[in-house]
Design an enzyme around this catalytic site. Sequence first.
Site, PDB file in Angstrom:
ATOM      1  N   LYS A  19     -33.757 -12.933   4.497  1.00 31.94           N
ATOM      2  CA  LYS A  19     -32.812 -12.862   3.367  1.00 31.94           C
ATOM      3  C   LYS A  19     -33.581 -12.770   2.045  1.00 31.94           C
ATOM      4  O   LYS A  19     -33.276 -11.928   1.192  1.00 31.94           O
ATOM      5  CB  LYS A  19     -31.918 -14.095   3.363  1.00 31.94           C
ATOM      6  CG  LYS A  19     -30.997 -14.208   2.144  1.00 31.94           C
ATOM      7  CD  LYS A  19     -30.230 -15.518   2.166  1.00 31.94           C
ATOM      8  CE  LYS A  19     -29.376 -15.691   0.927  1.00 31.94           C
ATOM      9  NZ  LYS A  19     -28.254 -14.720   0.856  1.00 31.94           N
ATOM     10  N   HIS A 704     -18.133  -5.937  -0.816  1.00 35.96           N
ATOM     11  CA  HIS A 704     -19.370  -6.231  -0.094  1.00 35.96           C
ATOM     12  C   HIS A 704     -20.526  -5.355  -0.570  1.00 35.96           C
ATOM     13  O   HIS A 704     -21.643  -5.483  -0.094  1.00 35.96           O
ATOM     14  CB  HIS A 704     -19.154  -6.061   1.408  1.00 35.96           C
ATOM     15  CG  HIS A 704     -18.140  -7.015   1.960  1.00 35.96           C
ATOM     16  ND1 HIS A 704     -16.807  -6.716   2.014  1.00 35.96           N
ATOM     17  CD2 HIS A 704     -18.267  -8.272   2.441  1.00 35.96           C
ATOM     18  CE1 HIS A 704     -16.142  -7.746   2.524  1.00 35.96           C
ATOM     19  NE2 HIS A 704     -17.004  -8.700   2.779  1.00 35.96           N
TER      20      HIS A 704
END
Length: 765
Positions: A19, A704
């Site tokens: 991430k 998103h």
Amino acid sequence: MVFSSVLGFPRIGANREIKKAVEAYWAGKISAEDLNKAAAEVKKASWNSVKSQGVDFVPSGEFSLYDHVLDHAAAFNVIPKRYVGLGLSPLDVYFAMGRGRQSEGVDVPASEMKKWFDSNYHFVVPEFSEETDFKLNFNKALEEFNEAKAAGITTRPVVLGPISFLVLGKAAKGSKPGFQPISLLPKLLPIYTKLLSDLKDAGAEWVQIDEPVLILDSAASLEKEFTSTYAELAPLAPKILLTTYFARLDSNLNFVAKLPVSGLHIDLDRAPGQLQEVVDAIKNTNIVLSLGLVSGRNIWKTDFDAALKLGKVAVDALGQERVIVATSSSLLHTPVTLASETKLTPEQKDWFSFATEKAAEVATLAASLSNSQDPKVAAALEANKTSIAARRAFEANSDDTVRKRVAAITPDQLERKSPFAVRKEIQAKHINLPKFPTTTIGSFPQTKEIRLARAKLGKGELTSEQYEEFIKKEIETVVRFQEKIGLDLLVHGEPERNDMVQYFGEQLNGFVFTQNAWVQSYGSRYVRPPIIVSDVSRPGPMTVKWSSYAQSLTNKPMKGMLTGPVTILNWSFPRADVSRELQSKQLALALRDEVVDLEKAGIHAIQVDEPAIREGLPLRRADWDAYLKWAVDSFKLATAGVSDTLQTHSHFCYSDFDDIFPSIQRLDADVISIEASKADMKLLNTFKHYGYSNQIGPGVYDIHSPRVPGEQEIKDRVKAMLDILPDSLLFVNPDCGLKTRGWKETEASLVNLVNGAKWARENYA
């Protein structure tokens, strides 16, 4: 000898290294070379972790920077035309497909996402057309097999199967009417042949080919395709382990057992009842049976005694040499390691098993079924017996008040006082919203400052009073912004919430929480699911204070925001000792009390989100009715205890409603909002077909992606919606909450949204 196997491992890194690296790359802070280096380190650590637990078959090829289905599409050149010729590197094309891109003269939306079967993991939907030009841009399975070999580890490569790849995809916009992606199978198979033969030449003994669609009813119509495909692939490939998971094979077993594969994997965590039928079907073949005895979907320790009983059935019928003990599915859906948890009590920690620990469980079970005399194996079996006994003793202690309240639920508690047509007129006068009312789905950007304040509170660097003042200022900022741009039905922005499920779990009895038990939801979006360990109840109000404060700041109506019972259940790690229905109804009763308290506090619209209600649908149609009955009843139980003046909302995302539309209607929410923009608004035709009569807000832009939709784009979407839906029913809103977005893009997008609604009022008076 019984071998052990793991079907896949979390690809996020023990400390969320992926991430951090991916988002740093997107921000321009690190290079592609640095990103690939971070990926290589996580892959190597994962292989070593699985191997060190004593597992025989270590997976490779299933790692991803964003999504494994997107990886497969990129590798096989399934790249929609809108992403071609933009002057982007292959890596940036890949990320543009996943999340869109709006920079340096490039403006492309993200591809559609859907839920991976009945999990909370999202995959990027491949787009196929008659013009799809399959070719192997890169052989990811081979590259990672060789990468692991260079690190001293022999792995079993993992590949998404050709039929599942096509079936999980969709026809690209502009395809000829009636086009089905499965028709491309003859064009696709030569590419698979090349990929698999290269693996064989590189020394891979086995290859794991995932065909999860085999557990769907629809796979029954694909017998011919499966038979011809594996007859073509098997002679040129390493030994094929055909892998299924999440449900039972049922009648599809009739042709699966005849396929020319070397191994078959079945999920005995989700479908233990299929074992004997499968054993009988393959007994007179040479197929090795891989037993999914260790759950890839939950975090409870495996009950070794129960697992060994199942394993013994297979060993007695097939012999040790034809049995593999495995995880039920990839461990993608579980946290990396329990070793990172330092705040769970010793009792709690003894209940759980995360990915690394599950790998050890697989190895122990395989050793036991091989009649190992190793004292370490005997000690592990004994320790497990003690742990399971302790957990069973804890489970025996139920909350009598909660159980009695569930048992006393009556049908009238599930129904509003009046039908929707009556409520709509009452609410129109009470809330007084304009035509095409604008709203958002709930959350506003969770800024660095918000996260820092929450962290300081946790460390004791801020007092509760200081933190509350900070949150109040954040709420006021959000309210004033919404007033400024002209939104109609406001929200407080949820700055106090760490996660839409965790926030509620932390205020309910019956949950425990972890520090680092992160699981990938999509891309770089990770979640830390709460764990339901006992009966659930609400000790006191959870959201009333903040919603009431927000309403006090404005004369415009404020929408209270709650997460629904089915979604809290599906996005938590649930108990395994009681039914999901019982857990859902306990949650519904707790939320019912919250809804009633919000109305008493002067909140006149309340959104109870159920984005996971479709996700939780069983994968076999025969199981649908029972699930839909208690899932819909749970939502109605949570929302029906209020007056007709209160407007109930709910939100759904990434859902195919065609098959369950009567259940969506039965929810009887006054307003529903749905994800629509990434699916080309195809869902709206379902609503038109069934004659949906309540109010609806199809998302007009995709949150998103960081991409800002233009004002004309919003107008075009509203116009398209009005071609299908009555103008009296339409709300205008984004696809989903804005938590993951930045303020700059949020402001620009919402201004365009409001202007689009104003345009609609002027043109559709």
